[in-house]
Design an enzyme around this catalytic site. Structure first.
Site, short mmCIF file in Angstrom:
data_model
loop_
_atom_site.label_atom_id
_atom_site.label_comp_id
_atom_site.label_asym_id
_atom_site.label_seq_id
_atom_site.Cartn_x
_atom_site.Cartn_y
_atom_site.Cartn_z
N GLU A 192 9.74 -7.21 -1.98
CA GLU A 192 10.23 -6.15 -2.85
C GLU A 192 11.70 -6.38 -3.20
O GLU A 192 12.16 -5.99 -4.27
CB GLU A 192 10.07 -4.79 -2.19
CG GLU A 192 8.65 -4.30 -2.11
CD GLU A 192 7.92 -4.77 -0.86
OE1 GLU A 192 8.49 -5.61 -0.12
OE2 GLU A 192 6.79 -4.31 -0.63
N ASN A 202 -4.55 -8.29 4.23
CA ASN A 202 -4.52 -6.87 4.59
C ASN A 202 -4.35 -5.97 3.38
O ASN A 202 -4.92 -4.88 3.34
CB ASN A 202 -3.39 -6.62 5.59
CG ASN A 202 -3.52 -5.27 6.24
OD1 ASN A 202 -4.55 -4.96 6.81
ND2 ASN A 202 -2.48 -4.46 6.14
N THR A 232 0.85 -1.18 0.00
CA THR A 232 0.00 0.00 0.00
C THR A 232 0.89 1.23 0.00
O THR A 232 1.89 1.23 0.72
CB THR A 232 -0.87 0.00 1.27
OG1 THR A 232 -1.55 -1.26 1.34
CG2 THR A 232 -1.85 1.15 1.28
N ARG A 257 5.21 6.80 0.46
CA ARG A 257 4.55 6.46 1.73
C ARG A 257 5.55 6.54 2.87
O ARG A 257 6.73 6.24 2.72
CB ARG A 257 3.97 5.05 1.63
CG ARG A 257 3.61 4.43 2.95
CD ARG A 257 3.07 3.02 2.80
NE ARG A 257 3.21 2.30 4.06
CZ ARG A 257 2.87 1.03 4.24
NH1 ARG A 257 2.37 0.34 3.24
NH2 ARG A 257 3.02 0.45 5.40
#
Lengths: 1192, 331
Positions: free
Chosen positions: A64, A1010, A31, A114
């Site tokens: 990642e 999630n 996210t 973020r």
């Protein structure tokens, strides 16, 4: 040229360009960047070609770091490749970013910027992640809006191909990534005109190939590394010019013009703000307004932050500049200033030294920080910064947007200052997650943006709960372009889609005078006024609001829509707002319904059409009386008896007013008290369970499955009933250990979510009316007051004596106080019953390392904390480190505890002469395998501390600090399948192999719950998930068998809904095992596409179909000469199809691609059969002692 | 040479056994095997209007579950290109069956609303089905609804479909009309080409241990054949529509009885589901053998030979026989 106009968000805008211009996309979801990867995967699954007519390959990695490795490899092998990421994900890419840049590799990484987790995790936006990559050698290019996210993605790709410098293209997470706006699409023809294939050929020619072999990636020594590192200098020197050219080329093709530094404002400005990101839009809006007042000020928007071109920067500033405020959206603690500030300072100093500045005097430069974690950044704040600059001695290193009352860095601002264009209509909608409010508004803003001449903007806020989420939709539209990158606080239109919000939030505080207020109300226009809290009545009168009501739920029910009110409320909005003629609006809504729902079937379209047609007939304007006469007010966010910290810090957050909390009210290091969820009392259940003692068999099955610990049982002395409230129910207890005692089941009425799992699991049916059980759901409102009183009385009853309980029995487990309660998990969550069970058994001595994911969000997302304490003040100590490292984090805890316990034992021996042999021996020889043993050890430790307090030696003081480690501790790593099967697998594996006493609980939902249902290696064959849009091809990883292969790990695969007894055994055995243990817990989840009311039934089916065989592998059994592999479930009896097709993840593939679904089902059936055969063999194997089994 | 050929709904069939609408006929492979085993025609699984509606609404609800609820997970599933929530796949299955088989392909339609009956019937015709079987299946749970209303709704459906359809039309009836004979006559007059006797209603059971209502699929039993034989025998020769029997047909003797009662074809599903596709071939062989042994040349020859019309009004099929049986009258 007529270009398509789209209403899309920043993620989609960037993903469009990235998809068009790449052929390999390697991602890992995080996210707020996940939608970029998901869209790419969807387009790839739909076989949409890129600019060159080939379909990009989209691959999901295990982390990642993996995505960056795959990206690096794809680039080295000559592909046009990209990735999307954010935050910690970007940080995991850093090592490869250094490599890619060092090798001058053309690529663009698109980042929805973020916050990087520090004292707390945050999913929201700032530049802390991007700024952490400054040293990698990547060029950093910033976009400020969805349009720019598309445009600069193209410019970045063009530039990287020409410059060979890799680019990081970023835009603000959520504010830009999730803001929907009108975006003019860059067409394929335009892309072809911009991208020169010659540079792609050059990129490919630099690729590794055995047909023209070379090596890249050597190791170098001190003799040449340095020189070689400087060999790339010209590329970085050339890069700004290449980007400048790319921007010019882009402008020629599309007409939209960008510069390395874009200046807006007075040509003779004296005060200038320098910043980048979405906040610059709000600043631009403010500058325009202030310029109209004749002020000499301006804004410099940084596009290309790296490589930083001093020449372009200086050239972009007005020569009249006297003062500069540099705004950073990141914090670099300990630095002289934040990154952009330092660069500006250096740039001006260097240019001044070089005599290259046009300014009459060196400008005064101050730096400030704003907008961390998507903190609002408004024109009022921009004005405050300009006002500060106007001062003789402006404050440096300021903060803006918060009340920083510790070091007093914050600038004051006037929140009433507004730059909202009066021609722009501003609408706020308050809804409940999944009630359709957001989807209706997304739809409305698309209609407005695409079907009218209006500019339009949609932005959506969600609170952090997964059950009863409050959503706030912010819609703006009007004739002028919209640059308002902040939430609406002066609305012309406010809709409240949930009546019960009225008693919770003062949302009309955001209404302008004369605004319209639409309320979804079960009460009609004649009746509703008396049902409004005083503040709401007063706002309606004082602000002269036009007030409308509709019973949206009634219309929805009558139209067959269930509880989805989206199209109904949307129709009312259009009818009242007048943005379109009503008939036209309805026509457009229906068009959009057909477009959105058409492929779901005609019945769905028809049902929505009916809802639209019925809506207007039920919409009524309310004539407000002349005065507010309500007898009640908006409810306090927490009760008065809550502790001060809860009152001062948490209560405003609960009331959606967290922005007002000052720095001084916040913990300095992210430490929060346990057990605060008990104060929140959210009242989100429409119905709650009601106990029928006459039917109840006191089995505890209701309590053990309750996801929110809201239904509990107690056995207590019957004499205590004397003070019970009149409505408090009890029955004679059926425990022989408690003769003459009474028993009660009680629900926490204000904390229950009404999920109904307790009722589903109740085995006792009413013999006169088989539709009823020993607990039945009944409407909450009429029961609330009575049950609040009953709950308070229930809590006052003492807990049962644990030493008398048989912990391997479900009914006795019910009597253990949960130390995990009232979390923010979904109603009906399949994970939390396991977490609660852990807390009941071991909570008083548990220390938990929690992987990031659902469990860390419902376990630790503010405002309140569900981890609780028992009457003695003991309870789980909990922390979340990262997504990937929960096992290692827990191992670290284990090591610390063991080491300190060692040291404590050593100190005890050293201090024996002072403490006495008896105390020391009893502490050292303590038997702690039972609850009673641990209780006695606690008493001994208390006695020890008392004795130590009177000793004045340093060793005594040292021992006091670590004496508690002499009491056994239970260490747990907790997380989901994304952690255990993918990103954290390496660590988990290592910890399991370590032999250390760490327990790992894997809450296996088989998707990344999630982050929105991405495929993990736990995802079963045939299931649809993000990145497995056509159903996953491969079988699920057998994590249990991988751990069993060590022979020294306790392993259990459990499913509470199928066998609660086996679940209990597994927990007790795992914790008792003096070595590593792994529990894999089947967790039903809404992301499986299952109505959670059926979650427990589905668990049963998972087991009876053989999909989820229950097993335990207990190395202890080897010592007893027994086979450690125990197959706890029976051979499959249910066809697999009867299990899987209850879930959307399977059934949607059957609907969409039946032949493929059939093929995958056949393979999945084979998976079940072959695994069962293997397990049967293992369970039947003769015992052979394992030389590595733990020592006796 | 025994002649097993027959006609049904005006279609020429190589044998009088038709696998009725069941999961068996879902797969093209099975249809080919059935043809090879000697099936006279095939009836495809029913197109259920309610199923489309239910599937659509369920899918919509499932795809909406959990959406726009949490900032990190705004949607749960990728949006697939299509979900086949309409009749397309059913129509495709007709086309595939037609292309692969040489025996007639009868589609089956089980609907609820008048409009959709007609729409789907036309689509089925356009897809190439040789005939359509309307499956009228309704449990009139509304105690306020009188029998004549149920009957007239049924007739309205038949008329509506008949008026729009050019291919032959059969109607599969419930045995629970108060006046089945009249109902059959009315349907015949509404120009249905065939009547299929009778629909089987799946009746729920009670699980005593779990105190739950259990609704599972039960195979038909051979005893169920008698009701069908009775009404076929009663109707034969009195209406012009072809008669078909479905329910309780297991053995070759059952098929022979169907023919003798007056049916043009005997349909079976349970027997094939239980014993496999080859059962059909064995039945045909056993039929031929029996006919040879009993000097029958063709099924046409025996058709209706045991019907009420053939054996006389007072023999066998009426109340008087019931009275005789109960009173111990040996006649």
């Amino acid at each position: 040229m007529v270009r398509p106009i789209l209403m899309i968000d920043g993620n989609e805008a960037a993903a469009y360009a990235a998809y068009q211009l790449n052929e390999v996309i390697a991602i890992y979801p995080i996210t707020p960047s996940s939608p970029m990867g998901e869209l790419s995967d969807q387009w790839s699954a739909q076989r949409k070609p890129n600019l060159w007519g080939t379909i990009p390959q989209v691959v999901e990695l295990q982390s990642e770091a993996g995505a960056a490795g795959a990206l690096h490899g794809a680039l080295q092998a000559g592909a046009l490749a990209t990735t999307f990421t954010a935050s910690q994900g970007l940080l995991l890419m850093i090592p490869n970013m250094f490599k890619m840049a060092g090798e001058l590799t053309s690529t663009v990484i698109h980042v929805a910027a973020r916050t990087v987790a520090t004292h707390a995790l945050s999913i929201y936006g700032d530049h802390s992640d991007v700024m952490a990559t400054r040293t990698t050698g990547f060029a950093l290019l910033s976009s400020n809006s969805p349009q720019e996210a598309m445009d600069l993605a193209v410019i970045a790709q063009d530039s990287t191909l020409r410059s060979r410098v890799p680019f990081l293209h970023f835009f603000d997470g959520f504010r830009t990534s999730h803001e929907e706006a009108r975006v003019e699409q860059v067409t394929a023809e335009e892309l072809r005109a911009i991208i020169d294939d010659r540079f792609i050929d050059e990129h490919r020619s630099r690729a590794l190939s055995p047909d023209h072999p070379f090596i890249r990636g050597t190791a170098q020594n001190p003799d040449v590394f340095f020189q070689a590192r400087e060999a790339c200098n010209t590329f970085y020197l050339d890069c700004p010019g290449i980007v400048r050219d790319a921007m010019e080329r882009f402008a020629q093709v599309t007409g939209r013009s960008y510069h390395l530094f874009d200046y807006v404002g007075a040509p003779d400005a004296e005060r200038v703000i320098v910043m980048m990101g979405s906040g610059a839009q709000a600043a631009e809006e403010t500058v325009h307004q202030l310029l109209a007042g004749g002020e000499k000020l301006g804004l410099l928007m940084v596009r290309l932050f790296r490589p930083f071109s001093v020449r372009d920067f200086i050239a972009a500033l007005p020569a009249t500049t006297r003062k500069i405020a540099v705004l950073d959206r990141t914090k670099e603690p300990g630095s002289i200033g934040d990154p952009l500030y330092l660069d500006v300072l250096s740039a001006i100093a260097e240019a001044t030294e070089d005599g290259q500045v046009p300014f009459p005097a060196r400008p005064r430069i101050i730096g400030g920080r704003y907008g961390l974690s998507s903190k609002e950044f408004t024109p009022a704040m921009v004005k405050a910064v300009f006002d500060e600059l106007a001062k003789e001695q402006p404050k440096n290193h300021f903060t803006i947007g918060i009340q920083e009352d510790v070091t007093h860095s914050s600038l004051p601002y006037d929140p009433s200052f507004s730059t909202e264009d009066p021609r722009t209509l501003r609408c706020l909608f308050y809804g409940l997650g999944s009630d359709g409010t957001v989807s209706a508004n997304k739809n409305s803003i698309k209609i407005i943006g695409l079907e009218t001449e209006n500019y339009a903007q949609g932005f959506y806020f969600y609170d952090s709960k997964k059950a009863g989420t409050v959503t706030v939709s912010h819609l703006r539209f009007g004739p002028k372009p919209i640059h308002s990158t902040y939430q609406i606080n002066r609305a012309n239109f406010i809709a409240c889609h949930q009546f019960f919000f009225l008693e919770q939030f003062d949302f009309l505080r955001n209404a302008e005078e004369g605004a319209t207020f639409l309320l979804n109300s079960p009460f009609g226009p004649e009746e509703v006024w008396d049902r409004l809290p005083r503040q709401v009545q007063r706002s309606i009168l004082d602000k002269k609001l036009k007030f409308y009501v509709i019973d949206g739920y009634r219309v929805a029910k009558d139209s067959g829509m269930g509880n989805r009110i989206n199209t109904i409320m949307q129709t009312c909005f259009f009818a009242i707002s007048g943005v379109l003629p009503v008939d036209l609006a309805i026509e457009k809504i229906k068009e959009s319904i057909r477009k959105t729902y058409g492929k779901r079937g005609e019945a769905v379209v028809k049902m929505n059409f009916e809802a639209v047609d019925h809506a207007l007939a039920h919409l009524h304007q309310v004539t407000a009386p002349s005065e507010a006469n309500s007898s009640f007010a908006i409810r306090r966010p927490v009760p008065l008896e809550a502790p001060a910290f809860v009152q001062n810090t948490l209560a405003p957050i609960i009331a959606l007013a967290g922005d007002s909390v000052p720095t001084s009210a916040m913990p300095v290091d992210g430490t929060f008290p346990s057990a605060t969820s008990q104060w929140e009392r959210r009242n989100i259940a429409l119905e709650i369970p009601v106990w029928d003692p006459a039917i109840c068999i006191q089995c505890g099955k209701c309590s053990i499955v309750c996801p929110h610990s809201t239904i509990r049982g107690k056995v207590y002395d019957s004499a205590l009933l004397e003070g019970a409230p009149a409505a408090f129910q009890s029955a004679p207890a059926r425990w022989k250990e408690f003769p003459g005692a009474s028993f009660s089941i009680q629900v926490a009425p204000e904390d229950c979510t009404g999920c109904g799992l307790c009722v589903q699991n109740c085995p006792a049916k009413n013999k006169k009316e088989a539709g009823l059980r020993a607990i039945n759901l009944r409407p909450q409102p009429p029961l609330r007051a009575q049950e609040v009183e009953n709950w308070a009385f229930f809590l006052s009853l003492p807990e049962a004596d644990r030493s008398k309980l048989k912990l391997n029995q479900v009914r006795d487990v019910m009597l253990l106080r949960p130390l995990f309660e009232f979390s923010g998990a979904c109603a009906g969550c399949g994970e939390t019953p396991y977490v609660k069970l852990l807390s009941q058994f071991f909570g008083d001595r548990a220390i938990i390392g929690n992987a990031t994911g659902c469990s860390s969000i419902y376990g630790g997302n503010l405002p309140t904390t569900p981890w609780a304490k028992n009457a003695e003040g003991h309870g789980p100590a909990w922390s979340n480190s990262l997504f990937e490292d929960a096992a290692e984090f827990a191992l670290g805890m284990r090591l610390a505890i063991d080491k300190q316990a060692d040291f404590a034992r050593d100190l005890l021996l050293r201090l024996t002469p002072f403490l006495g042999e008896q105390l020391v021996d009893s502490l050292l020889q303590a038997e702690q395998s039972s609850q009673e043993g641990m209780r006695l050890q606690r008493e001994r430790v208390a006695a020890l501390k008392l004795a130590l307090a009177s000793l004045e030696c340093a060793e005594a003081q040292q021992l006091i600090a670590i004496a508690d480690t002499l009491v056994k501790k239970s260490v747990w790593a907790l997380g989901g399948d994304g952690w255990a099967y993918d990103i954290g697998y390496g660590g988990l594996d290592h910890v399991l192999a370590s032999g250390r006493n760490v327990n790992a609980l894997v809450l296996d939902t088989e998707v990344y719950s999630n982050t929105g249902g991405q495929m993990s290696k736990s995802t079963p064959r045939g299931a649809v998930a993000r990145f497995a849009a056509n159903g996953k091809d491969t079988r699920k990883k057998d994590l249990a068998m991988m751990a069993i292969s060590y022979g020294t790990v306790y392993v259990a695969r459990i499913a509470l809904g199928a066998d609660d007894g086996q679940t209990i055994k597994a927990f007790l055995e795992a914790e008792a095992f003096e070595g590593p243990s792994l529990i894999i817990a089947y967790s039903h989840c809404i992301n499986q596409g299952l109505d959670l009311i059926h979650g427990l039934d589905q668990q049963k089916k998972a087991v009876s179909s053989g999909y989820w065989p229950l097993l335990r592998y207990n190395p202890e059994l080897l010592k007893l000469g027994r086979n450690p592999f125990l197959l706890d479930s029976k051979p499959p009896t249910l066809p697999l199809a009867e299990y899987i097709y209850n879930e959307t993840r399977y059934s949607m593939l059957k609907a969409s691609e039946p032949e493929r679904a059939e093929k995958l089902l056949a393979l999945a059936e084979e998976d079940v059969a072959s695994r069962w055969a293997l397990y049967q063999n293992l369970a039947a194997m003769p015992v052979r002692p394992n030389p590595e089994s733990p020592p006796e | 040479m025994i002649d097993l050929k027959t006609t049904y709904l005006g279609l020429a069939l190589p044998s009088p056994i038709i696998p009725s609408s069941s999961p068996l006929s879902e797969k093209l492979d099975n249809l080919l095997r059935l043809e090879e085993a000697g099936a006279g025609a095939v009836v495809l699984p029913s197109l259920f209007e309610e199923q489309f509606t239910k599937d659509s609404l369920e899918l919509d609800q499932q795809l909406s579950l959990g959406t726009d609820r949490f900032a990190e997970a705004l949607n749960v599933f990728p949006d697939l290109e299509q979900y086949n929530r309409g009749s397309e796949r059913y129509l495709e299955s007709i086309q595939k069956a037609k292309a692969a088989l040489s025996i007639p392909v009868i589609a089956s339609l089980n609907g609820k609303t008048l409009g959709s009956w007609v729409r789907y019937a036309k689509e089925i015709e356009q897809a190439g089905a040789d005939a359509l079987e309307l499956n009228i299946y309704d449990i009139p749970v509304d105690l306020q609804e009188p029998g004549h209303s149920v009957e007239s709704k049924c007739l309205d459906l038949v008329k509506a479909v008949r008026s729009e359809l050019h291919i032959p039309l059969a109607v599969k009836l419930s045995p629970y009309f108060s006046a089945i004979g009249n109902m059959a006559l009315e349907i015949d007059q509404a120009k249905a080409d065939g009547l299929v006797l009778f629909n089987r209603f799946y009746q729920p059971d009670i699980d005593l241990e779990e105190l739950e209502v259990v609704t599972n699929l039960q195979y038909s039993t051979p005893e169920e054949l008698r009701l069908r034989l009775q009404w076929t025998a009663l109707l034969y020769g009195q209406i012009s529509a072809d008669l078909a029997i479905t329910g309780g047909v297991y053995a070759h003797s059952d098929v022979l009885k169907c023919m003798m009662a007056g049916a043009k074809v005997a349909m079976m599903a349970s027997a094939l589901l239980k014993h496999g596709v080859n059962h059909l071939k064995k039945l045909l062989e056993a039929m031929a053998h029996w006919m040879e042994e009993h000097d029958y040349e063709s099924v046409e020859q025996m058709r209706g030979s045991m019907s009420r019309k053939a054996i006389g009004a007072s023999e066998g099929y009426e109340r008087v026989q019931y009275v005789r049986l109960l009173s111990g009258d040996p006649r």
